[in-house]
Design a protein around this motif. Structure first.
Motif, mmCIF file in Angstrom:
data_model
loop_
_atom_site.group_PDB
_atom_site.id
_atom_site.type_symbol
_atom_site.label_atom_id
_atom_site.label_comp_id
_atom_site.label_asym_id
_atom_site.label_seq_id
_atom_site.Cartn_x
_atom_site.Cartn_y
_atom_site.Cartn_z
ATOM 1 N N LEU A 1 0.852 -1.186 0.000
ATOM 2 C CA LEU A 1 0.000 0.000 0.000
ATOM 3 C C LEU A 1 0.894 1.243 0.000
ATOM 4 N N ALA A 2 0.522 2.229 -0.805
ATOM 5 C CA ALA A 2 1.266 3.491 -0.847
ATOM 6 C C ALA A 2 0.279 4.644 -0.880
ATOM 7 N N VAL A 3 0.620 5.714 -0.156
ATOM 8 C CA VAL A 3 -0.224 6.910 -0.106
ATOM 9 C C VAL A 3 0.658 8.129 -0.348
ATOM 10 N N VAL A 4 0.239 8.988 -1.277
ATOM 11 C CA VAL A 4 0.906 10.277 -1.501
ATOM 12 C C VAL A 4 -0.140 11.362 -1.298
ATOM 13 N N LYS A 5 0.077 12.196 -0.276
ATOM 14 C CA LYS A 5 -0.911 13.206 0.105
ATOM 15 C C LYS A 5 -0.270 14.581 0.115
ATOM 16 N N ASP A 6 -0.983 15.586 -0.447
ATOM 17 C CA ASP A 6 -0.491 16.971 -0.379
ATOM 18 C C ASP A 6 -1.616 17.905 0.028
ATOM 19 N N ASN A 7 -1.237 19.078 0.509
ATOM 20 C CA ASN A 7 -2.227 20.076 0.940
ATOM 21 C C ASN A 7 -2.348 21.208 -0.077
ATOM 22 N N GLY A 8 -2.142 20.872 -1.351
ATOM 23 C CA GLY A 8 -2.151 21.887 -2.402
ATOM 24 C C GLY A 8 -3.533 22.311 -2.846
ATOM 25 N N LYS A 9 -3.579 22.903 -4.042
ATOM 26 C CA LYS A 9 -4.828 23.509 -4.515
ATOM 27 C C LYS A 9 -5.837 22.502 -5.046
ATOM 28 N N GLY A 10 -5.398 21.247 -5.257
ATOM 29 C CA GLY A 10 -6.335 20.229 -5.692
ATOM 30 C C GLY A 10 -6.842 20.449 -7.112
ATOM 31 N N PHE A 11 -7.763 19.575 -7.535
ATOM 32 C CA PHE A 11 -8.342 19.698 -8.882
ATOM 33 C C PHE A 11 -9.605 18.848 -8.956
ATOM 34 N N ASP A 12 -10.341 19.027 -10.028
ATOM 35 C CA ASP A 12 -11.565 18.262 -10.257
ATOM 36 C C ASP A 12 -11.193 16.977 -10.984
ATOM 37 N N VAL A 13 -11.284 15.839 -10.316
ATOM 38 C CA VAL A 13 -10.869 14.565 -10.901
ATOM 39 C C VAL A 13 -11.747 14.160 -12.076
ATOM 40 N N ASN A 14 -12.924 14.754 -12.209
ATOM 41 C CA ASN A 14 -13.838 14.400 -13.295
ATOM 42 C C ASN A 14 -13.524 15.140 -14.587
ATOM 43 N N LYS A 15 -12.669 16.154 -14.508
ATOM 44 C CA LYS A 15 -12.295 16.907 -15.702
ATOM 45 C C LYS A 15 -10.981 16.380 -16.239
ATOM 46 N N LYS A 16 -10.955 16.007 -17.506
ATOM 47 C CA LYS A 16 -9.747 15.500 -18.131
ATOM 48 C C LYS A 16 -9.006 16.635 -18.819
ATOM 49 N N LYS A 17 -7.719 16.715 -18.542
ATOM 50 C CA LYS A 17 -6.876 17.746 -19.151
ATOM 51 C C LYS A 17 -6.310 17.222 -20.456
ATOM 52 N N SER A 18 -6.621 17.903 -21.572
ATOM 53 C CA SER A 18 -6.155 17.442 -22.874
ATOM 54 C C SER A 18 -4.639 17.522 -22.969
ATOM 55 N N GLY A 19 -4.049 16.502 -23.622
ATOM 56 C CA GLY A 19 -2.605 16.497 -23.815
ATOM 57 C C GLY A 19 -1.820 16.017 -22.620
ATOM 58 N N SER A 20 -2.533 15.591 -21.542
ATOM 59 C CA SER A 20 -1.844 15.131 -20.336
ATOM 60 C C SER A 20 -1.883 13.609 -20.284
ATOM 61 N N PHE A 21 -0.704 12.981 -20.125
ATOM 62 C CA PHE A 21 -0.615 11.526 -20.098
ATOM 63 C C PHE A 21 -0.197 10.998 -18.731
ATOM 64 N N GLY A 22 -0.022 11.901 -17.753
ATOM 65 C CA GLY A 22 0.489 11.464 -16.456
ATOM 66 C C GLY A 22 -0.414 10.461 -15.774
ATOM 67 N N ILE A 23 -1.690 10.835 -15.548
ATOM 68 C CA ILE A 23 -2.616 9.946 -14.848
ATOM 69 C C ILE A 23 -2.906 8.706 -15.689
ATOM 70 N N MET A 24 -3.007 8.897 -17.027
ATOM 71 C CA MET A 24 -3.240 7.759 -17.911
ATOM 72 C C MET A 24 -2.110 6.745 -17.789
ATOM 73 N N GLY A 25 -0.874 7.243 -17.782
ATOM 74 C CA GLY A 25 0.280 6.354 -17.658
ATOM 75 C C GLY A 25 0.302 5.637 -16.327
ATOM 76 N N MET A 26 -0.092 6.333 -15.237
ATOM 77 C CA MET A 26 -0.147 5.702 -13.921
ATOM 78 C C MET A 26 -1.177 4.573 -13.899
ATOM 79 N N LYS A 27 -2.330 4.812 -14.500
ATOM 80 C CA LYS A 27 -3.375 3.790 -14.521
ATOM 81 C C LYS A 27 -2.956 2.584 -15.356
ATOM 82 N N GLU A 28 -2.273 2.806 -16.466
ATOM 83 C CA GLU A 28 -1.791 1.694 -17.276
ATOM 84 C C GLU A 28 -0.742 0.890 -16.521
ATOM 85 N N ARG A 29 0.141 1.580 -15.802
ATOM 86 C CA ARG A 29 1.177 0.883 -15.047
ATOM 87 C C ARG A 29 0.564 0.056 -13.909
#
Length: 388
Positions: free
Chosen positions: A328-356
């Motif tokens: 189990l791994a947890v990465v937590k920050d107190n930053g500005k956050g974002f709407d997880v339901n909105k997909k950012k065009s041209g971004s492969f970071g989260i997609m790559g994490m899910k594939e891995r």
């Protein structure tokens, strides 16, 4: 058209050969880059010595020029009145003026040789830096190729079962390669390349600064120059570390995460952006299969980098728990956050994490809301055999 089994086996053979060849090439390129860095540091050390010698030569010349003027003045005085000064006095005055003049000429010649050597070292430093930059670009390219030929082989095999999936995967590979090249190119251009360009420019200004403002100003510039060079070397090493931390193979996941997060924290402080990064391991201290360690490291690394780049966080917490049958791994920050339901065009970071995470048969959950920080939860089952 779907690929036949015989074609798939042939492709597997070709891919295995490609992995072996690319891995060997990466090692050779890395050796070239390491040797170039050694040469660069040696040249830089010699350049600093040469500049110190030039400075000393300038100071000595100024003192010698003063003595030459006094000797010429003395010679002129004794030469005007032979009735007062003996021939021996005149001869000694002439010899003294002549000896000082010869010493001054020799010193100027030595200074010219030092300046020529300094200019040659500047040119060689630029050439070696170019070699390092090109080697880093090649390393980044081969790293991307190896990543997709090894870690993502399973996903690649699935894609080959369907012509449409195969085409989509190929496009995704090319897009990811381009993104990785752009990222590394930006990091090298904005970091080491810019710093080295400034080093070359500022080194040429030191002598002028000495003449116009004095010794202290020149030495201050030299000290600033040394800091800039050390910062550039740190940037290059950080980029190499991001490509493949060697400690992962030797020490395992936990020590490598410790070192990586400490390095990230140190680098952030040097850039005047220093979130407090903490790491805690609350589970077993044991080695995992190699591919699993690499994948978990990359998942945590991507999560931390996202927090650094996008969240404007002041606190980043990383927790790891290795159990008997699960990680189990947890990465937590107190930053500005974002709407997880909105997909950012041209971004492969989260997609790559899910594939891995899919390759590990694990789960990843991202919880975030605007102005409420982000939490990344990773769960991976431990398997006995390394992933293939």
């Amino acid at each position: 058209m779907l690929m036949r089994n015989s074609d798939t086996k042939l492709l597997d053979t070709i891919l295995d050969k490609m992995v072996e060849t690319v891995d060997q090439s990466k090692g050779q390129i890395f050796s070239i880059a390491e040797q170039s860095r050694v040469d660069y540091e040696a040249l830089l050390k010699e350049l600093q010595q040469i500049k110190s010698q030039i400075h000393s030569s300038i100071v000595e010349q100024e003192e010698l020029e003063r003595k030459v003027k006094m000797a010429r003045k003395r010679l002129s005085e004794v030469s005007r009145d032979f009735s007062v000064h003996s021939e021996e006095v005149v001869r000694k005055a002439y010899e003294q003026a002549h000896d000082l003049q010869v010493k001054l000429l020799v010193m100027r010649q030595n200074e010219k040789q030092l300046l020529d050597r300094r200019n040659e070292l500047d040119r060689r430093l630029l050439s070696v830096h170019t070699t390092i930059e090109r080697a880093e670009q090649l390393i980044s390219q081969t790293a991307v190729v190896l990543n997709y030929l090894t870690q993502d082989m399973k996903a690649f095999g699935r894609a080959l079962e369907d012509a449409q999936s195969k085409q989509a995967f190929g496009l995704q590979v090319m897009e990811a390669q381009e993104e990785e090249r752009k990222r590394l190119s930006r990091e090298i251009h904005d970091g080491p390349a810019q710093m080295m360009a400034n080093v070359l420019m500022r080194s040429d200004l030191i002598e002028k600064l000495y003449r116009e403002r004095g010794v202290e100003a020149a030495f201050k510039e030299i000290r600033d120059l040394k800091k800039m060079v050390r910062s550039a070397l740190y940037e290059v090493r950080r980029i190499i570390y991001d490509l493949r931390p060697m400690a992962l193979d030797d020490l395992g996941l936990i020590p490598t995460l410790n070192k990586y997060l400490a390095t990230v924290s140190e680098y952030s402080r040097s850039q005047s952006a220093a979130p407090n990064i903490t790491f805690s391991n609350i589970g077993l201290e044991k080695r995992l299969p190699s591919n699993m360690e690499v994948a978990l490291f990359r998942l945590i690394q991507e999560s931390v980098q996202n927090a650094l780049k996008h969240a404007n966080a002041t606190e980043i917490q990383v927790k790891l728990e290795i159990k008997k049958e699960q990680v189990l791994a947890v990465v937590k920050d107190n930053g500005k956050g974002f709407d997880v339901n909105k997909k950012k065009s041209g971004s492969f970071g989260i997609m790559g994490m899910k594939e891995r995470i899919d390759l590990l048969d694990g789960d990843i959950t991202i919880r975030s809301k605007p102005d409420e920080g982000t939490v990344v939860l990773i769960s991976v089952p431990i398997i006995e055999q390394p992933l293939t």
